[in-house]
Each structure stands twice: as structure tokens, then as C-alpha cells.
Write an enzyme that holds these catalytic residues in place. Structure first.
Site, mmCIF file in Angstrom:
data_model
loop_
_atom_site.group_PDB
_atom_site.id
_atom_site.type_symbol
_atom_site.label_atom_id
_atom_site.label_comp_id
_atom_site.label_asym_id
_atom_site.label_seq_id
_atom_site.Cartn_x
_atom_site.Cartn_y
_atom_site.Cartn_z
ATOM 1 N N LYS A 20 8.167 2.576 -3.086
ATOM 2 C CA LYS A 20 8.241 2.290 -4.518
ATOM 3 C C LYS A 20 6.895 2.626 -5.144
ATOM 4 O O LYS A 20 5.860 2.692 -4.478
ATOM 5 C CB LYS A 20 8.601 0.829 -4.784
ATOM 6 C CG LYS A 20 7.629 -0.210 -4.205
ATOM 7 C CD LYS A 20 6.400 -0.477 -5.050
ATOM 8 C CE LYS A 20 5.524 -1.562 -4.420
ATOM 9 N NZ LYS A 20 4.171 -1.651 -5.055
ATOM 10 N N GLY A 109 -0.881 0.420 1.525
ATOM 11 C CA GLY A 109 -0.905 1.562 0.623
ATOM 12 C C GLY A 109 -0.396 1.277 -0.777
ATOM 13 O O GLY A 109 -0.521 2.114 -1.661
ATOM 14 N N GLY A 110 0.228 0.126 -0.984
ATOM 15 C CA GLY A 110 0.786 -0.177 -2.295
ATOM 16 C C GLY A 110 2.133 0.465 -2.548
ATOM 17 O O GLY A 110 2.611 0.483 -3.688
ATOM 18 N N LEU A 111 2.770 0.979 -1.492
ATOM 19 C CA LEU A 111 4.072 1.636 -1.624
ATOM 20 C C LEU A 111 5.224 0.720 -1.223
ATOM 21 O O LEU A 111 6.385 1.131 -1.264
ATOM 22 C CB LEU A 111 4.113 2.914 -0.783
ATOM 23 C CG LEU A 111 3.081 3.980 -1.158
ATOM 24 C CD1 LEU A 111 3.149 5.158 -0.178
ATOM 25 C CD2 LEU A 111 3.305 4.476 -2.587
ATOM 26 N N GLY A 113 5.921 -0.641 1.786
ATOM 27 C CA GLY A 113 6.549 -0.302 3.054
ATOM 28 C C GLY A 113 7.132 -1.484 3.805
ATOM 29 O O GLY A 113 8.296 -1.471 4.205
ATOM 30 N N GLY A 114 6.334 -2.543 4.004
ATOM 31 C CA GLY A 114 6.820 -3.702 4.740
ATOM 32 C C GLY A 114 7.951 -4.413 4.026
ATOM 33 O O GLY A 114 8.946 -4.818 4.644
ATOM 34 N N SER A 115 7.826 -4.562 2.713
ATOM 35 C CA SER A 115 8.885 -5.208 1.931
ATOM 36 C C SER A 115 10.163 -4.386 1.959
ATOM 37 O O SER A 115 11.270 -4.925 2.049
ATOM 38 C CB SER A 115 8.424 -5.402 0.485
ATOM 39 O OG SER A 115 7.335 -6.300 0.411
ATOM 40 N N ASP A 148 7.999 -8.615 -3.329
ATOM 41 C CA ASP A 148 8.576 -7.306 -3.618
ATOM 42 C C ASP A 148 9.921 -7.071 -2.931
ATOM 43 O O ASP A 148 10.609 -6.096 -3.246
ATOM 44 C CB ASP A 148 7.609 -6.187 -3.195
ATOM 45 C CG ASP A 148 6.426 -6.061 -4.128
ATOM 46 O OD1 ASP A 148 6.417 -6.725 -5.177
ATOM 47 O OD2 ASP A 148 5.490 -5.301 -3.796
#
Length: 299
Positions: A20, A109-111, A113-115, A148
Site C-alpha cells: 500500500k 519500508g512503510g509499504l 508488508g506485515g499488515s 493497518d
């Protein structure tokens, strides 16, 4: 009776776990419990990790591809699966799974990924285990794993408020993005604990936010504390409007066409690594889920 690793329903095993972007991010306050209140606009990318999920009949949850530096029991993938496993549901299906991940999204990274990984597990296993939970119920479960997670579960671009849990569907323009990882990972607490972080941006209606240039209140802190972020953004801004996503470290530039984004990527310095992706308002996860359900019904 099924045997271990035998698919329990005819859904294929591979599931997307998309990235995202926060197209804008404003910090509007901080609660007594320390959580930051915000206004942000989420949009998905047609790019991300991929999870392979195979049901088991022995109630074991196994992550076959451990992530370096993350204990399996602390991994959001495992935590999401075990949370759904314990949720009471009207299903006779044994709840176990073998899960592996093809990881391409950077940590810190603020993308998201984990969420996104956690949401993919919830959505996939809800179908594979025949739990019958609604997206709202899954989102409520996901919120306990991270703020998120609900937006990934619900699967539509959204304007978020509160601590990120109050979601309103949105339809931002589906642009092309060049996303750059500057080679550093930024733990969210580093940004949110900085005393210079702006925490009093006025709350505005979505229409007003959409009509003004987008910004990210976390960006000045990330640029100040991480030279790599400053250098990456300075370079990107020479070619297109560019911002930090989330609390970083990834930054992104927006383009009207794929070719223009790829042209800039082709001249990026060697120390910058990135990818080009399309912004999409319907999550690739939900597109795949819809296809799996339709395929199952046809059979």
C-alpha cells in the site's frame, strides 16, 4: 477425512499480499495511550508478496519460510492464523495450514508488508477453513494485530481516521508509481517518538484534503534522521511529485504513464533500488478471492 496438506476446498493455494501507499498522511493528535491520531489516504499497489497456503487436517500452523530476525511465533502471519484458528465458527473443517511466503516487500519500508501478510492469511483461511466470517469481523480481528490490517482485509482504497481504524471507501486516481527503497529500514516508533514530529495538523474533511497538494507529516523527521531518505527524495523530486509513504523508509514518485515511470527508474543511481507499480483501488487480494469463489461455485 482429508489427509495432511490436502486442499479442503478447491481454492488454489497462492494468494497475493499487496503493498500500500499512504498518498497523504497527517498527524492530528496523540491519545493518552500514546497512539497517534491521523488522517491518511490508502491506495493499494499491483505489487507485493505472495503467500502459498495449504490447509492441513491436524490443526498445526507451520510457517515454512521463516523471515530472518523474526521469531515464527511473533510473525504476523502465524499470529493471524492462530487468532482465526481460535475464533469460534460454524465449521466442521480442521483448522491447520502450511504457509510459505515469497517476500519482496522490505521490512520497515512503510509499504504495509506485515499488515498485508496478516490480512491475506485472515482472508484466505476464512475461505479455506470455511469459517464464514464477514470482512467486518475479519477486520475487527485484524485490528488487534495492527492498525493497518483492516484496510487490507476490506480490500478497497480508503480514507482513514482515528488511529487508522475508521475507514471510508475512496477512489483516488489510479496513477503509476516509482517506489524507491533507500537502503535503510525505519522502525515506526523512531518516527512517532521524535519530539519534533508535527502532531497538531488540523482535522479537515476529505474533500478539502483531496483539493490541496498531498503531504506526509512524518517526512521531515525521516529526512532529518536518515540521510538515505533525504538523498532518495531529493533525487526523485527532480523528476516528479514525490513523498514518503507511512513512516518510511520507502519513498515514491507519481506518474501518469507506466513508460514515464520506467524511464526514470532506468536512470536511477546504482545506490537506489526500486520498482514500478500501478495504484489500484481494489486490492489484488480481493480480486483473487472473488475469482476463487466463482471457480469453486462453478465446480
Amino acid at each position: 477425512m482429508t489427509t495432511a496438506n490436502q486442499p479442503i476446498c478447491p481454492s488454489p493455494a497462492k494468494w497475493p499480499s499487496p503493498a500500500k501507499l499512504n498518498l497523504f498522511l497527517y498527524i492530528t493528535g496523540q491519545r493518552a495511550d500514546g497512539y497517534h491520531q491521523l488522517q491518511t489516504l490508502f491506495q493499494f499497489l499491483d505489487y507485493g508478496d505472495q503467500l502459498t497456503i495449504e490447509p492441513r487436517d491436524d490443526n498445526q500452523i507451520r510457517l515454512l519460510t521463516p523471515i530472518a530476525g523474526v521469531e515464527n511465533e511473533q510473525n504476523l502471519i502465524v499470529r493471524a492464523a492462530k487468532m482465526l484458528q481460535k475464533h469460534p465458527g460454524n465449521t466442521p473443517v480442521p483448522r491447520g495450514a502450511d504457509i510459505s511466503i515469497d517476500k519482496c516487500l522490505p521490512m520497515g519500508g512503510g509499504l504495509g508488508g506485515g499488515s498485508s501478510n496478516a490480512a491475506t492469511v485472515l482472508v484466505a483461511l476464512n475461505l479455506l477453513w470455511q469459517c464464514g466470517l464477514t470482512d467486518e469481523q475479519l477486520a475487527d480481528l485484524g485490528l488487534t494485530l495492527g492498525a493497518d490490517v483492516p484496510v487490507f482485509v476490506r480490500g478497497h482504497a480508503a480514507f482513514a481516521e482515528g488511529i487508522g481504524e475508521k475507514l471510508q471507501p475512496a477512489e483516488p486516481v489510479e496513477k503509476w508509481y516509482l517506489v524507491i527503497h533507500p537502503g535503510v529500514n525505519i522502525p515506526t516508533p523512531i518516527i512517532f517518538s521524535d519530539p519534533e514530529l508535527k502532531r497538531n495538523t488540523p482535522i479537515r474533511p476529505l474533500a478539502a484534503l483531496l483539493s490541496t497538494p498531498y503531504a506526509n507529516d512524518c517526512e521531515p523527521i525521516a529526512r532529518k534522521r536518515f540521510r538515505e531518505v533525504e538523498q532518495a527524495l531529493s533525487w526523485l523530486l527532480e523528476y516528479a511529485p514525490s513523498r514518503l509513504t507511512g513512516t518510511g523508509a520507502c519513498v515514491f514518485a507519481e506518474f501518469d504513464t507506466e513508460s514515464s515511470a520506467r524511464q526514470v527508474l532506468s536512470i536511477a543511481p546504482e545506490w537506489l533500488h526500486g520498482f514500478v507499480a500501478r495504484g489500484v483501488n481494489v486490492s489484488p487480494l480481493h480480486r483473487v478471492r472473488s475469482g476463487k469463489i466463482e471457480s469453486s461455485e462453478r465446480r
